[in-house]
Design a protein around this motif. Structure first.
Motif, PDB file in Angstrom:
ATOM      1  N   GLY A 164     -24.403  40.022  37.875  1.00  0.00           N
ATOM      2  CA  GLY A 164     -23.117  39.898  37.185  1.00  0.00           C
ATOM      3  C   GLY A 164     -22.399  41.226  37.036  1.00  0.00           C
ATOM      4  O   GLY A 164     -22.924  42.161  36.459  1.00  0.00           O
ATOM      5  N   GLY A 166     -19.771  41.772  35.302  1.00  0.00           N
ATOM      6  CA  GLY A 166     -19.094  41.923  34.017  1.00  0.00           C
ATOM      7  C   GLY A 166     -19.793  42.963  33.150  1.00  0.00           C
ATOM      8  O   GLY A 166     -19.278  43.358  32.112  1.00  0.00           O
ATOM      9  N   LYS A 175     -28.255  32.045  37.607  1.00  0.00           N
ATOM     10  CA  LYS A 175     -27.269  31.411  36.723  1.00  0.00           C
ATOM     11  C   LYS A 175     -26.737  30.122  37.351  1.00  0.00           C
ATOM     12  O   LYS A 175     -26.688  29.075  36.718  1.00  0.00           O
ATOM     13  N   ASN A 191     -14.303  34.941  34.064  1.00  0.00           N
ATOM     14  CA  ASN A 191     -13.994  35.908  33.020  1.00  0.00           C
ATOM     15  C   ASN A 191     -13.107  37.012  33.580  1.00  0.00           C
ATOM     16  O   ASN A 191     -13.570  37.925  34.250  1.00  0.00           O
ATOM     17  N   GLU A 194     -11.251  41.285  30.960  1.00  0.00           N
ATOM     18  CA  GLU A 194     -11.273  42.744  31.164  1.00  0.00           C
ATOM     19  C   GLU A 194     -10.705  43.515  29.973  1.00  0.00           C
ATOM     20  O   GLU A 194      -9.619  44.069  30.019  1.00  0.00           O
ATOM     21  N   GLY A 195     -11.498  43.527  28.919  1.00  0.00           N
ATOM     22  CA  GLY A 195     -11.040  44.188  27.706  1.00  0.00           C
ATOM     23  C   GLY A 195     -11.828  45.429  27.351  1.00  0.00           C
ATOM     24  O   GLY A 195     -11.710  45.934  26.244  1.00  0.00           O
ATOM     25  N   GLU A 284     -18.673  36.123  26.577  1.00  0.00           N
ATOM     26  CA  GLU A 284     -18.563  34.800  27.201  1.00  0.00           C
ATOM     27  C   GLU A 284     -18.438  33.636  26.222  1.00  0.00           C
ATOM     28  O   GLU A 284     -17.648  32.728  26.436  1.00  0.00           O
ATOM     29  N   ASN A 318     -18.672  33.592  35.099  1.00  0.00           N
ATOM     30  CA  ASN A 318     -18.801  34.774  35.939  1.00  0.00           C
ATOM     31  C   ASN A 318     -17.574  35.663  35.841  1.00  0.00           C
ATOM     32  O   ASN A 318     -16.450  35.196  35.664  1.00  0.00           O
ATOM     33  N   ASN A 319     -17.836  36.921  36.018  1.00  0.00           N
ATOM     34  CA  ASN A 319     -16.776  37.915  36.075  1.00  0.00           C
ATOM     35  C   ASN A 319     -15.995  37.773  37.392  1.00  0.00           C
ATOM     36  O   ASN A 319     -16.532  37.292  38.396  1.00  0.00           O
ATOM     37  N   THR A 322     -17.696  39.473  40.320  1.00  0.00           N
ATOM     38  CA  THR A 322     -18.894  38.773  40.780  1.00  0.00           C
ATOM     39  C   THR A 322     -18.496  37.701  41.795  1.00  0.00           C
ATOM     40  O   THR A 322     -19.087  37.599  42.875  1.00  0.00           O
TER      41      THR A 322
HETATM   42  C1  LIG Z   1     -18.085  42.748  23.560  1.00  0.00           C
HETATM   43  C2  LIG Z   1     -18.224  42.230  24.943  1.00  0.00           C
HETATM   44  C3  LIG Z   1     -17.141  42.274  25.794  1.00  0.00           C
HETATM   45  C4  LIG Z   1     -17.238  41.781  27.087  1.00  0.00           C
HETATM   46  N1  LIG Z   1     -16.143  41.838  27.889  1.00  0.00           N
HETATM   47  C5  LIG Z   1     -16.228  41.351  29.145  1.00  0.00           C
HETATM   48  C6  LIG Z   1     -15.087  41.380  29.987  1.00  0.00           C
HETATM   49  O1  LIG Z   1     -14.023  41.851  29.611  1.00  0.00           O
HETATM   50  N2  LIG Z   1     -15.207  40.877  31.246  1.00  0.00           N
HETATM   51  C7  LIG Z   1     -16.391  40.344  31.706  1.00  0.00           C
HETATM   52  O2  LIG Z   1     -16.446  39.881  32.833  1.00  0.00           O
HETATM   53  N3  LIG Z   1     -17.476  40.320  30.928  1.00  0.00           N
HETATM   54  C8  LIG Z   1     -17.425  40.794  29.656  1.00  0.00           C
HETATM   55  N4  LIG Z   1     -18.537  40.733  28.862  1.00  0.00           N
HETATM   56  C9  LIG Z   1     -19.762  40.133  29.427  1.00  0.00           C
HETATM   57  C10 LIG Z   1     -19.726  38.612  29.309  1.00  0.00           C
HETATM   58  O3  LIG Z   1     -20.210  38.242  28.044  1.00  0.00           O
HETATM   59  C11 LIG Z   1     -20.610  37.946  30.373  1.00  0.00           C
HETATM   60  O4  LIG Z   1     -21.838  38.587  30.423  1.00  0.00           O
HETATM   61  C12 LIG Z   1     -20.023  37.951  31.763  1.00  0.00           C
HETATM   62  O5  LIG Z   1     -18.749  37.412  31.778  1.00  0.00           O
HETATM   63  C13 LIG Z   1     -20.896  37.155  32.692  1.00  0.00           C
HETATM   64  O6  LIG Z   1     -20.411  37.205  34.018  1.00  0.00           O
HETATM   65  P1  LIG Z   1     -21.207  37.971  35.151  1.00  0.00           P
HETATM   66  O7  LIG Z   1     -22.628  37.514  35.088  1.00  0.00           O
HETATM   67  O8  LIG Z   1     -20.529  37.585  36.406  1.00  0.00           O
HETATM   68  O9  LIG Z   1     -21.066  39.421  34.844  1.00  0.00           O
HETATM   69  C14 LIG Z   1     -18.460  41.233  27.552  1.00  0.00           C
HETATM   70  C15 LIG Z   1     -19.554  41.190  26.702  1.00  0.00           C
HETATM   71  C16 LIG Z   1     -19.449  41.683  25.407  1.00  0.00           C
HETATM   72  C17 LIG Z   1     -20.646  41.627  24.530  1.00  0.00           C
END
Ligand SMILES: Cc1cc2nc3c(=O)[nH]c(=O)nc-3n(C[C@H](O)[C@H](O)[C@H](O)COP(=O)(O)O)c2cc1C
Ligand code: SF4
Ligand code: FES
Lengths: 499, 153
Positions: A164, A166, A175, A191, A194-195, A284, A318-319, A322
């Motif tokens: 992932g 993200g 997953k 997801n 992107e913050g 998420e 998913n981000n 990803t």
């Molecule tokens: C405070 C916080 C902010 C997050 N911000 C993002 C974000 O902006 N974009 C993102 O893709 N994942 C973010 N995540 C991670 C997501 O919870 C999640 O793990 C992710 O979207 C899973 O996708 P991936 O497995 O493709 O990375 C953040 C997690 C936390 C704890």
């Protein structure tokens, strides 16, 4: 010829080939922030291109944000190969004669470059049409993948070790498999919130190559058995939303999201949702609540989303990167690569696709983007949830598991690690959603403790431990990371950047 | 956009336009955030009147609609005022001299605020000017030039 091949061919046949000389204006968010349109007008670039019969194409940032405002002149030869040259920082002046020479068909260049095949290969080269994307390979991988059954796709994703992007690097194949095992209906949530301060790669991807994301979404939906996907985009990423919506409309209208292109008579309904919040809105389970219309706060885990996500049904989250990276797994290009967002004390800040398989060191990367290594005391990796990498460790290789979401801020000799750490702590305090006590109170106490004349390191450590152990989500769980890392890497002075 | 004003002549029309659009959204809780965005698109913020119609159309208790709206930082529950410059004071922009720019902005008339990272760190320092334009790689001279341009010099 398969249905998918025939389908892509009709798209390509629909219109004639590009005119031979093209001027790409890198508009996008980066171009606009550097006034590209007026700069081009003032310099007479548009006039010149028109006089040479070049086609003028408005495109996105190609990831080289440092070069903005910039234009790329491109010339194709009759075999379809192209020679292109980007003109950087044109606000500082541009050599119009050289620009004209690239566009002018009568001058001969023999440096034709057929392009790379990575995640960023189409950045800054598309004109916003479906045709341009398909010509450069969009949906070509899906076309191949749809000949396989779901099981082999899931195995391929697992074998590829895709994780992932993200930030948490959970294995994507696992997953998908977990969600696919459960009774449907299943959902996919993309997801695109992107913050995380210091990260801007997903915005670039949305603006520069939205069809790559759609292709990744469709592959996931087929492999997992999903007919409804939500794309949750940061509400402030106006250009990203616009670009993605346009691409989605094109894909829908031409049947790419329906049975004309998808196997097994599938239709995937993709719905865009705009976010409206801060850092935690990228977590998420917050996104799940937000899509359901509930208050945007995290959920307890377990249950995990792959078991009980949207409306209690199995959900893959998913981000953006990803899913985009899924489209590279069937190519020869060596995965895994990671998009990094680079800023700070560096000659060429921007978005880069770097190998993250342990073949490139921090030194190597930083040198390649114009760092003067002797002036770099450390880098900050991962912003408010991240860690400092001290220059003593620059010999180490870049590894996927250590890179988080890929936000890299390069410190300078006069950076104060203490000030940066305090600023990040303040950020976490402001962004804490207040749902759980360890983080709501903890982030506040932490900023207070850090602002003392002499910081009580023991208290800081104890507080961080409580936050790590007891916070409801990883915002609180990781808020202490930059603090711990700053103390560890710069213990003696804690004020200056020297060890 | 001009923020909705319940005492203005066009208040009724604006609200009616928004309501008409709102009815195109399915009457389901899942459309709460899209409804908020729609209200801001039509009215620029979320006046009490908009919250009432959203609650009734989506059949969600009023208190819950309010509670949810307050949890999103980008939803405006008060009538906004515009015309301010917003300087990013995130880590990258601070390092790129945000304080110098702030000093320059403070010499020109008008309102001024700060924001966290605007996700354009590669072009730091970043500022949103009083007309809502994002300005990258901002310099003190550019601030002055924009001010002079506004004055018509
Ligand atoms: C405070 C916080 C902010 C997050 N911000 C993002 C974000 O902006 N974009 C993102 O893709 N994942 C973010 N995540 C991670 C997501 O919870 C999640 O793990 C992710 O979207 C899973 O996708 P991936 O497995 O493709 O990375 C953040 C997690 C936390 C704890
Ligand atoms: S850890 Fe912080 S952001 Fe996460 S739920 Fe608790 S208060 Fe909210
Ligand atoms: S710190 Fe200013 S845009 Fe990121």
């Amino acid at each position: 010829m398969t249905i998918q091949q025939a389908f892509l061919k009709t798209i390509l046949d629909e219109s004639s080939k590009h005119s031979i000389a093209q001027l790409f204006i890198h508009k996008g968010t980066c171009g606009e922030a550097t006034d590209i349109v007026s700069v081009c007008e003032e310099l007479g670039i548009i006039e010149l291109a028109m006089s040479l019969n070049a086609k003028i194409i408005e495109t996105s940032c190609d990831g080289r944000c440092w070069a903005a405002p910039s234009v790329t002149a491109q010339k194709n030869n009759d075999r379809g190969a192209s020679y292109s040259r980007r003109f950087d920082r044109i606000d500082l002046g541009v050599n119009l004669k050289e620009l004209g020479e690239v566009l002018d068909l009568s001058t001969v260049h023999n440096v034709f470059d057929d392009g790379a095949t990575g995640l960023t290969s189409r950045f800054g080269q598309l004109d916003g049409s479906l045709l341009a994307a398909v010509e450069l390979g969009a949906y070509g991988v899906a076309e191949k993948v749809f000949q396989q059954d779901q099981k082999s796709i899931l195995s391929k994703i697992e074998e590829s070790k895709l994780s992932g992007r993200g930030g948490a690097h959970f294995p994507t194949g696992l997953k998908w498999k977990l969600a696919a095992q459960n009774e449907g209906p299943r959902y996919l949530v993309v997801n695109a919130e992107e913050g995380e301060p210091g990260v801007f790669k997903d915005r670039h991807l949305l603006e520069a190559d939205p069809h790559r994301l759609i292709e990744g979404i469709l592959i996931c939906c087929y492999a997992v058995g999903v007919e409804k996907a939500f794309v949750y985009i940061n509400g402030q990423a106006h250009k990203g939303i616009e670009s993605f919506m346009t691409a989605l409309e094109q894909a829908r209208n031409s049947g790419i999201t329906g049975p004309e292109f998808l196997p097994e008579k599938m239709t995937v309904d993709i719905e865009v949702r705009a976010g409206a919040g801060g850092y935690v809105c990228g977590e998420e389970s917050v996104i799940l609540n937000s899509i359901e219309g509930a208050r945007p706060v995290p959920r307890f885990k377990p249950p995990f989303a792959t078991d009980q996500g949207l409306w209690g049904m199995p959900t893959v989250i998913n981000n953006v990167e990803t899913l985009a990276a899924v489209t590279t797994l069937w190519q020869d290009f060596p995965p895994p690569t990671k998009l990094v967002s680079l800023s700070g004390n560096i000659a060429r800040p921007g978005v880069y696709e770097v190998p993250a398989d342990g073949t490139l060191s921090w030194n190597g990367f930083l040198l390649s983007v114009g760092a003067e290594l002797e002036t770099v005391p450390a880098i900050l990796l991962g912003g408010p949830s991240g860690t400092f990498v001290h220059r003593d460790k620059f010999e180490e290789q870049i590894e996927m598991k250590n890179i988080g979401a890929g936000g890299i801020f390069v410190l300078s000799p006069n950076s104060s690690v203490k000030e940066i750490t305090n600023s990040l702590a303040g950020y976490n305090e402001r962004e804490s959603c207040g749902e759980c006590t360890p983080c709501r109170e903890g982030t506040m106490r932490l900023t207070e403790l850090l602002q003392q004349e002499t910081v009580d390191l023991k208290k800081v450590e104890e507080l961080i431990e409580v936050m790590e152990e007891a916070s409801l989500c990883m915002l609180g769980g990781m808020a202490g990371r930059p603090v711990k890392s700053a103390i560890e890497n710069f213990p003696a002075t804690w004020i200056s950047t020297e060890r | 956009m001009i923020p909705f004003d319940a005492t203005a002549d066009d208040a009724g029309d604006r609200l009616a336009n928004f309501e008409k659009q709102l009815l195109t959204l399915p009457s389901r809780k899942s459309y709460l955030l899209p409804a908020f965005h729609m209200a801001q698109q039509y009215l620029d913020w979320l006046p009490r009147e908009s919250i009432l119609v959203i609650a009734s159309h989506l059949r969600i208790p009023l208190s819950e609609v309010y509670a949810t709206a307050t949890a999103y930082s980008e939803l405006r529950l008060e009538k906004p005022e515009y015309g301010a410059w917003y300087m990013c004071t995130g880590v990258a922009c601070e390092a790129a001299g945000a304080q110098r720019i702030i000093a320059a902005i403070e010499t020109v008339p008008g309102k001024f605020g700060r924001t966290d990272c605007q996700f354009l760190c590669s072009l730091a320092p970043i500022c949103t000017d009083h007309r809502g334009r994002i300005l990258g790689r901002l310099t003190e001279n550019r601030v002055r030039a924009i001010f002079l341009e506004d004055r018509g010099d």
